[in-house]
Design a protein around this motif. Structure first.
Motif, PDB file in Angstrom:
ATOM      1  N   GLU A  90     -57.746  93.861 122.042  1.00 59.34           N
ATOM      2  CA  GLU A  90     -56.344  94.238 122.221  1.00 59.34           C
ATOM      3  C   GLU A  90     -55.421  93.693 121.147  1.00 59.34           C
ATOM      4  N   VAL A  91     -54.300  94.342 121.023  1.00 59.46           N
ATOM      5  CA  VAL A  91     -53.202  93.821 120.211  1.00 59.46           C
ATOM      6  C   VAL A  91     -52.188  93.221 121.173  1.00 59.46           C
ATOM      7  N   TRP A  92     -51.790  91.990 120.877  1.00 60.17           N
ATOM      8  CA  TRP A  92     -50.759  91.318 121.679  1.00 60.17           C
ATOM      9  C   TRP A  92     -49.488  91.238 120.850  1.00 60.17           C
ATOM     10  N   ILE A  93     -48.375  91.528 121.473  1.00 65.10           N
ATOM     11  CA  ILE A  93     -47.105  91.509 120.740  1.00 65.10           C
ATOM     12  C   ILE A  93     -46.083  90.668 121.486  1.00 65.10           C
ATOM     13  N   ALA A  94     -45.392  89.822 120.711  1.00 67.22           N
ATOM     14  CA  ALA A  94     -44.229  89.092 121.244  1.00 67.22           C
ATOM     15  C   ALA A  94     -43.053  89.562 120.407  1.00 67.22           C
ATOM     16  N   ALA A  95     -41.965  89.948 121.037  1.00 67.65           N
ATOM     17  CA  ALA A  95     -40.856  90.500 120.245  1.00 67.65           C
ATOM     18  C   ALA A  95     -39.513  89.977 120.724  1.00 67.65           C
ATOM     19  N   GLY A  96     -38.569  90.003 119.804  1.00 72.08           N
ATOM     20  CA  GLY A  96     -37.187  89.627 120.127  1.00 72.08           C
ATOM     21  C   GLY A  96     -36.252  90.466 119.271  1.00 72.08           C
ATOM     22  N   LYS A  97     -34.946  90.401 119.607  1.00 70.20           N
ATOM     23  CA  LYS A  97     -33.979  91.142 118.785  1.00 70.20           C
ATOM     24  C   LYS A  97     -33.727  90.352 117.501  1.00 70.20           C
ATOM     25  N   THR A 118     -57.225  91.266 118.678  1.00 73.38           N
ATOM     26  CA  THR A 118     -58.667  91.047 118.793  1.00 73.38           C
ATOM     27  C   THR A 118     -59.416  92.374 118.570  1.00 73.38           C
ATOM     28  N   VAL A 119     -58.689  93.385 118.094  1.00 76.86           N
ATOM     29  CA  VAL A 119     -59.328  94.677 117.804  1.00 76.86           C
ATOM     30  C   VAL A 119     -59.953  94.575 116.408  1.00 76.86           C
ATOM     31  N   PRO A 120     -61.277  94.749 116.302  1.00 79.76           N
ATOM     32  CA  PRO A 120     -61.871  94.613 114.968  1.00 79.76           C
ATOM     33  C   PRO A 120     -61.286  95.641 113.991  1.00 79.76           C
ATOM     34  N   LEU A 121     -60.997  95.188 112.782  1.00 80.67           N
ATOM     35  CA  LEU A 121     -60.428  96.094 111.776  1.00 80.67           C
ATOM     36  C   LEU A 121     -61.543  96.903 111.122  1.00 80.67           C
ATOM     37  N   GLY A 122     -61.236  98.151 110.812  1.00 84.91           N
ATOM     38  CA  GLY A 122     -62.198  98.999 110.090  1.00 84.91           C
ATOM     39  C   GLY A 122     -63.425  99.352 110.915  1.00 84.91           C
ATOM     40  N   GLN A 179     -53.237  87.356 111.705  1.00 86.21           N
ATOM     41  CA  GLN A 179     -54.319  87.707 110.773  1.00 86.21           C
ATOM     42  C   GLN A 179     -53.907  87.569 109.311  1.00 86.21           C
ATOM     43  N   PHE A 180     -52.600  87.476 109.070  1.00 87.05           N
ATOM     44  CA  PHE A 180     -52.126  87.403 107.695  1.00 87.05           C
ATOM     45  C   PHE A 180     -51.238  86.168 107.549  1.00 87.05           C
ATOM     46  N   PRO A 181     -51.328  85.481 106.430  1.00 86.07           N
ATOM     47  CA  PRO A 181     -50.618  84.206 106.328  1.00 86.07           C
ATOM     48  C   PRO A 181     -49.089  84.333 106.328  1.00 86.07           C
ATOM     49  N   GLU A 182     -48.575  85.359 105.653  1.00 87.51           N
ATOM     50  CA  GLU A 182     -47.124  85.429 105.460  1.00 87.51           C
ATOM     51  C   GLU A 182     -46.448  86.438 106.375  1.00 87.51           C
ATOM     52  N   PRO A 183     -45.303  86.070 106.982  1.00 86.25           N
ATOM     53  CA  PRO A 183     -44.519  87.094 107.688  1.00 86.25           C
ATOM     54  C   PRO A 183     -43.957  88.099 106.673  1.00 86.25           C
ATOM     55  N   MET A 227     -64.602  86.073 123.794  1.00 84.37           N
ATOM     56  CA  MET A 227     -63.606  87.078 124.202  1.00 84.37           C
ATOM     57  C   MET A 227     -62.338  86.379 124.714  1.00 84.37           C
ATOM     58  N   ILE A 228     -61.211  86.959 124.384  1.00 84.45           N
ATOM     59  CA  ILE A 228     -59.944  86.311 124.752  1.00 84.45           C
ATOM     60  C   ILE A 228     -59.466  86.835 126.105  1.00 84.45           C
ATOM     61  N   SER A 229     -59.113  85.956 126.990  1.00 82.57           N
ATOM     62  CA  SER A 229     -58.608  86.406 128.286  1.00 82.57           C
ATOM     63  C   SER A 229     -57.142  86.795 128.123  1.00 82.57           C
ATOM     64  N   PRO A 230     -56.627  87.652 129.020  1.00 79.75           N
ATOM     65  CA  PRO A 230     -55.255  88.121 128.873  1.00 79.75           C
ATOM     66  C   PRO A 230     -54.259  86.970 128.650  1.00 79.75           C
ATOM     67  N   ASP A 231     -54.420  85.894 129.411  1.00 76.18           N
ATOM     68  CA  ASP A 231     -53.453  84.808 129.280  1.00 76.18           C
ATOM     69  C   ASP A 231     -53.474  84.175 127.907  1.00 76.18           C
ATOM     70  N   SER A 232     -54.682  83.978 127.391  1.00 79.07           N
ATOM     71  CA  SER A 232     -54.705  83.284 126.123  1.00 79.07           C
ATOM     72  C   SER A 232     -54.155  84.163 125.005  1.00 79.07           C
ATOM     73  N   GLY A 233     -54.349  85.506 125.063  1.00 80.60           N
ATOM     74  CA  GLY A 233     -53.758  86.393 124.063  1.00 80.60           C
ATOM     75  C   GLY A 233     -52.242  86.269 124.071  1.00 80.60           C
ATOM     76  N   ARG A 234     -51.690  86.245 125.261  1.00 82.42           N
ATOM     77  CA  ARG A 234     -50.237  86.109 125.389  1.00 82.42           C
ATOM     78  C   ARG A 234     -49.783  84.740 124.857  1.00 82.42           C
ATOM     79  N   ASP A 235     -50.541  83.715 125.189  1.00 83.84           N
ATOM     80  CA  ASP A 235     -50.178  82.360 124.741  1.00 83.84           C
ATOM     81  C   ASP A 235     -50.194  82.252 123.220  1.00 83.84           C
ATOM     82  N   ILE A 236     -51.232  82.815 122.621  1.00 80.14           N
ATOM     83  CA  ILE A 236     -51.362  82.722 121.153  1.00 80.14           C
ATOM     84  C   ILE A 236     -50.172  83.400 120.480  1.00 80.14           C
ATOM     85  N   VAL A 237     -49.826  84.583 120.974  1.00 84.34           N
ATOM     86  CA  VAL A 237     -48.755  85.339 120.311  1.00 84.34           C
ATOM     87  C   VAL A 237     -47.390  84.700 120.593  1.00 84.34           C
ATOM     88  N   ALA A 238     -47.247  84.097 121.763  1.00 83.81           N
ATOM     89  CA  ALA A 238     -45.980  83.404 122.093  1.00 83.81           C
ATOM     90  C   ALA A 238     -45.797  82.208 121.163  1.00 83.81           C
TER      91      ALA A 238
END
Ligand code: GLA
Length: 389
Positions: A55-62, A121-125, A74-78, A1-12
């Protein structure tokens, strides 16, 4: 299971790798389980649900251009979207964030194109609303990025609208609302007429929820979902013709329904039996939870599943087998299909010390009876979506 910090770190890190700059805002949004109250949301009924620790973790910018770009671990290409139109095929996952962006824009909020990295980390389907989590996480991130203030109920509705009109799935509000408002360790009671909600403490702390995947994904889910929805509206219409105060099945009591049995189309009658019965079960379930009567609460889950089998006909052989196996395992309080149905997963509520044996027995017996393998996700009840510093 992913802890909150590591989810944020991965997405960052993912954001930095793809866009060569640091993200400005971070959000997280959980998947959900529907504990009781099946297909009641779009009938303005009541539900007990919970946000879960997937959870879904999101990092965003303008974005520096007129394009929206998103990359998922989860997918190779942006994926880059120039024109705000639904994407097809392998890029279709971007419709969830872009759909939310479009609804915000259409409603006149000052959103601009974005860049986004996603880690989930939300299982698909698995019927635990990975899509709603992505929508809600996106909505919070975009509002933070462009300094937009929207009440969370309204924001959940915006996410639902994105799913209805951009993704094309005519769902109710349950998934987005639960992801937004979940409370750790509590079940969320939601009234879909008033949108009032209350976090109900779970009696005793040794309760575990298991999501058990049937491995059956019915191709016709959206079609079946829409036809059930239509049948519910038709059943309500039957009563509305005689009494104009009736708007939805929420306005019909079990007594009224039973009294109308011989006049109502038998198919519509069965659908209404499920929905009206589920509303009743949610109200009594809430009382049982408050009293700490967890065994009796568990019985309501079995009754709900029976009603899905016979009245709403949104179960399938594999889900029925999973519920039957669960029922035979020591320490299990209750089990039922969760979410839309027609495949997907069951939700099982059990004593925490039953976990290990549950997983062993259900995997073995399911294989024996269906020739299929199952995956079990044990979930903790988590807090709803938030912006992460
Ligand atoms: C799906 C939909 C929800 C709800 C459930 C059934 O999860 O997305 O809105 O209708 O099915 O209760």
């Amino acid at each position: 299971m992913i802890s909150p910090d590591s989810g944020r770190d991965i997405v960052a890190r993912h954001f930095q790798d793809i866009f060569r700059t640091a993200a400005t805002v971070f959000s997280r949004a959980p998947g959900r389980v529907e504990v009781l109250g099946n297909h009641t949301d779009y009938n303005e009924g009541v539900v007990l649900s919970a946000a879960i620790d997937r959870e879904v973790w999101i990092a965003a910018g303008k974005s520096s251009s007129s394009e929206c770009r998103a990359a998922s671990t989860q997918f190779p290409e942006p994926v880059t979207v120039k024109e705000i139109l639904p994407q097809k095929g392998t890029n279709a996952w971007i419709n969830y964030p872009v759909g939310v962006y479009k609804v915000l824009k259409d409603r006149g909020f000052p959103v601009q194109p974005f860049t986004m990295a996603i880690h989930s980390t939300v299982p698909l389907g698995a019927g635990v609303s990975s899509s709603a989590a992505l929508e809600v996480g996106t909505a919070l991130a975009l509002c933070s990025l462009y300094d937009i203030k929207i009440d969370p109920t309204e924001l959940a509705k915006i996410c639902q609208k994105a799913e209805n009109s951009f993704v094309g799935m005519n769902c109710g509000l349950l998934d987005q609302f639960s992801s937004m408002f979940g409370k750790a360790g509590r079940l969320l009671f939601i009234d879909f007429r008033s949108l009032d909600h209350e976090a109900i403490p779970m009696a005793g702390s040794d309760i575990t929820l298991a999501i058990t995947l049937s491995g059956v994904a019915h191709a016709l889910v959206a079609g079946e979902y829409n036809s059930r929805r239509h049948e519910c509206f038709e059943a309500a219409k039957f009563f509305a013709v005689k009494d104009s105060t009736v708007k939805t099945l929420r306005d019909i009591s079990m007594q009224q329904l039973l009294a109308a049995k011989s006049e109502l189309n038998p198919q519509f009658f069965k659908r209404a039996m499920h929905v009206v019965g589920e509303d009743e079960r949610v109200f009594s379930g809430m009382q049982l939870l408050k009293k700490g009567s967890i065994k009796e609460f568990g019985q309501l889950l079995y009754q709900s599943h029976e009603s899905s089998m016979h009245n709403f006909e949104n179960s399938c052989k594999e889900l029925d087998i999973l519920v039957d196996i669960a029922k035979s395992i020591d320490g299990v309080y209750g089990s039922r299909l969760t979410g839309g149905g027609f495949g997907g997963a069951t939700l099982t509520m059990m004593r925490s010390d039953a976990r290990e044996n549950f997983e062993k027995v259900i995997k073995r017996e399911y294989r024996k009876q269906t020739g299929r393998d199952t995956t079990v996700h044990f979930a903790k009840i988590a807090d709803g979506a938030s912006i992460i510093a």
